[in-house]
Design an enzyme around this catalytic site. Structure first.
Site, PDB file in Angstrom:
ATOM      1  N   LEU A  33      21.944  29.137  34.644  1.00 22.40           N
ATOM      2  CA  LEU A  33      22.569  30.412  34.282  1.00 22.40           C
ATOM      3  C   LEU A  33      24.035  30.239  33.893  1.00 22.40           C
ATOM      4  CD1 LEU A  33      21.001  32.659  37.089  1.00 22.40           C
ATOM      5  CD2 LEU A  33      20.091  32.096  34.815  1.00 22.40           C
ATOM      6  N   GLY A  36      26.377  34.371  29.815  1.00 22.13           N
ATOM      7  CA  GLY A  36      25.466  35.234  29.062  1.00 22.13           C
ATOM      8  C   GLY A  36      24.418  35.858  29.980  1.00 22.13           C
ATOM      9  N   HIS A  37      23.862  35.040  30.886  1.00 20.63           N
ATOM     10  CA  HIS A  37      22.901  35.585  31.866  1.00 20.63           C
ATOM     11  C   HIS A  37      23.609  36.567  32.809  1.00 20.63           C
ATOM     12  CE1 HIS A  37      20.979  31.559  30.970  1.00 20.63           C
ATOM     13  NE2 HIS A  37      19.983  32.373  30.753  1.00 20.63           N
ATOM     14  N   GLN A  61       6.049  27.757  26.372  1.00 20.06           N
ATOM     15  CA  GLN A  61       6.858  28.107  25.201  1.00 20.06           C
ATOM     16  C   GLN A  61       7.560  26.891  24.599  1.00 20.06           C
ATOM     17  OE1 GLN A  61       9.350  30.901  27.688  1.00 20.06           O
ATOM     18  NE2 GLN A  61      10.994  30.214  26.334  1.00 20.06           N
ATOM     19  N   GLY A 147      18.912  39.046  26.194  1.00 20.75           N
ATOM     20  CA  GLY A 147      20.101  38.858  25.373  1.00 20.75           C
ATOM     21  C   GLY A 147      19.784  38.957  23.885  1.00 20.75           C
ATOM     22  N   GLU A 148      20.732  39.497  23.131  1.00 22.78           N
ATOM     23  CA  GLU A 148      20.571  39.573  21.675  1.00 22.78           C
ATOM     24  C   GLU A 148      20.727  38.197  21.027  1.00 22.78           C
ATOM     25  OE1 GLU A 148      23.206  42.497  20.098  1.00 22.78           O
ATOM     26  OE2 GLU A 148      21.923  44.171  20.740  1.00 22.78           O
ATOM     27  N   MET A 184      26.988  31.601  23.940  1.00 19.47           N
ATOM     28  CA  MET A 184      26.655  30.872  25.173  1.00 19.47           C
ATOM     29  C   MET A 184      25.162  30.536  25.195  1.00 19.47           C
ATOM     30  SD  MET A 184      29.065  31.716  28.111  1.00 19.47           S
ATOM     31  CE  MET A 184      30.813  32.014  27.843  1.00 19.47           C
ATOM     32  N   SER A 185      24.863  29.334  25.640  1.00 20.25           N
ATOM     33  CA  SER A 185      23.469  28.876  25.737  1.00 20.25           C
ATOM     34  C   SER A 185      23.389  27.763  26.777  1.00 20.25           C
ATOM     35  CB  SER A 185      23.017  28.336  24.381  1.00 20.25           C
ATOM     36  OG  SER A 185      21.835  27.568  24.536  1.00 20.25           O
ATOM     37  N   ARG A 187      21.733  25.252  26.531  1.00 24.67           N
ATOM     38  CA  ARG A 187      21.639  23.954  25.837  1.00 24.67           C
ATOM     39  C   ARG A 187      22.996  23.461  25.338  1.00 24.67           C
ATOM     40  NH1 ARG A 187      16.428  26.496  24.106  1.00 24.67           N
ATOM     41  NH2 ARG A 187      14.738  25.122  24.739  1.00 24.67           N
TER      42      ARG A 187
HETATM   43  O1  PAF Z   1      15.048  33.572  26.967  1.00 25.87           O
HETATM   44  C1  PAF Z   1      14.536  32.902  27.892  1.00 25.87           C
HETATM   45  O2  PAF Z   1      15.236  32.354  28.728  1.00 25.87           O
HETATM   46  C2  PAF Z   1      13.024  32.754  27.956  1.00 25.87           C
HETATM   47  O3  PAF Z   1      12.469  32.698  26.676  1.00 25.87           O
HETATM   48  C3  PAF Z   1      12.363  33.856  28.802  1.00 25.87           C
HETATM   49  C4  PAF Z   1      12.564  35.231  28.181  1.00 25.87           C
HETATM   50  C5  PAF Z   1      12.918  33.839  30.217  1.00 25.87           C
HETATM   51  C6  PAF Z   1      10.847  33.620  28.879  1.00 25.87           C
HETATM   52  O4  PAF Z   1      10.558  32.392  29.471  1.00 25.87           O
END
Ligand code: PAF
Length: 278
Positions: A33, A36-37, A61, A147-148, A184-185, A187
């Protein structure tokens, strides 16, 4: 702050929280986190609902050649951030809980899930839509915050909730940026110092392009010039496009709700960003 690691624990704590607070707000995350989170959790807390944050690195995913195994994990740091933010309950399921052996159902979104990330990452939005639908059900979420920054993901989730008549209201929260504009990410930590110094050029390309389009530049030529500029700055762009914000349909002129979306690789990191015109 309570922690649930099994469905039984989640159910007990969720019921008590719902009884106390009336509504449940969910912030779905994959952990690691950052600010952004934090903005999502802050908005969820401000809604007045009891806040559940889920932390689950969702394998479905990620494609076979993607970064699942090196996806950053920092449970202790995440819990400290969530405690400080006023999150009431953290949901930490394992893979077997989310995908038990007999699991046989997936959500396959079309519409805004097609093209862009959907084309670059086959199966990605199926994984996102499926896990979010499970999380909404497990948490009985009245609200869910996204988040957008992941604009296409936000549109896909809105479509899923609308089309499946799910009783969860989706709230989008503006992208949080570093002082130099980089979105922010989780990664970003994989950028080398040299790449980190270059990375804000993606946001600069988007804002420069928006200014050109606002001044009436033809979209095709302006997009080509911005892509060439990104290449010159050391990026390998996957796409840079002008789209209708909800459907993600490419458009040739700015219209209400239009969005500029971009993904470009810098070294081993794929950076995503987008901006609106309103
Ligand atoms: O944006 C993310 O972190 C993920 O794609 C999510 C929405 C938690 C689903 O795993």
């Amino acid at each position: 702050m309570l922690i649930a690691r099994t469905l039984a624990e989640l159910d007990t704590h969720r019921r008590a929280l719902a009884a106390r607070r009336g509504r449940i707000a969910l912030v779905p995350t994959m952990g690691a986190l950052h600010a952004g989170h934090r903005a999502l959790v802050d908005a969820a807390v401000a809604s007045g609902a009891g806040v559940i944050t889920s932390i689950f690195v969702n394998p479905t995913q990620f494609g076979p050649n993607e970064d699942l195994s090196r996806y950053p994990r920092d449970e202790a740091g995440d819990l400290a951030l969530l405690r400080e933010a006023g999150c009431a309950l953290v949901w930490l399921p394992d893979v077997a809980t989310m995908y038990p052996p007999a699991n046989a159902c997936v959500i396959t979104p079309a519409g805004p899930a097609q093209g862009f990330e959907g084309a670059a990452r086959p199966g990605h939005f199926q994984g996102v839509a499926t896990v979010c639908t499970k999380l909404f059900g497990q948490c009985r979420a009245d609200l869910a915050f996204f988040g957008e920054k992941d604009w296409q993901q936000l549109q896909v989730i809105r479509r899923v909730v609308t089309d499946l008549h799910l009783p969860t209201e989706i709230v989008g929260i503006a992208t949080v940026r570093e002082a130099d504009g980089l979105a922010m990410s989780s990664r970003n930590r994989f950028l080398s110092a040299k790449e980190r110094a270059r990375a804000p050029a993606l946001y600069a390309a988007l804002t420069g392009l928006r200014a050109d389009l606002r001044q009436g530049a033809p979209a095709g030529a302006a997009l080509d010039a911005a892509i060439a500029g990104l290449r010159a700055a050391g990026f390998a762009p996957d796409y840079l496009a002008l789209v209708a914000g909800e459907s993600l349909t490419p458009i040739t002129a700015v219209q209400p709700g239009a969005r500029l979306i971009a993904t470009a690789r810098l070294g081993s990191v794929r950076l995503l960003d987008n901006i609106g015109f309103d």
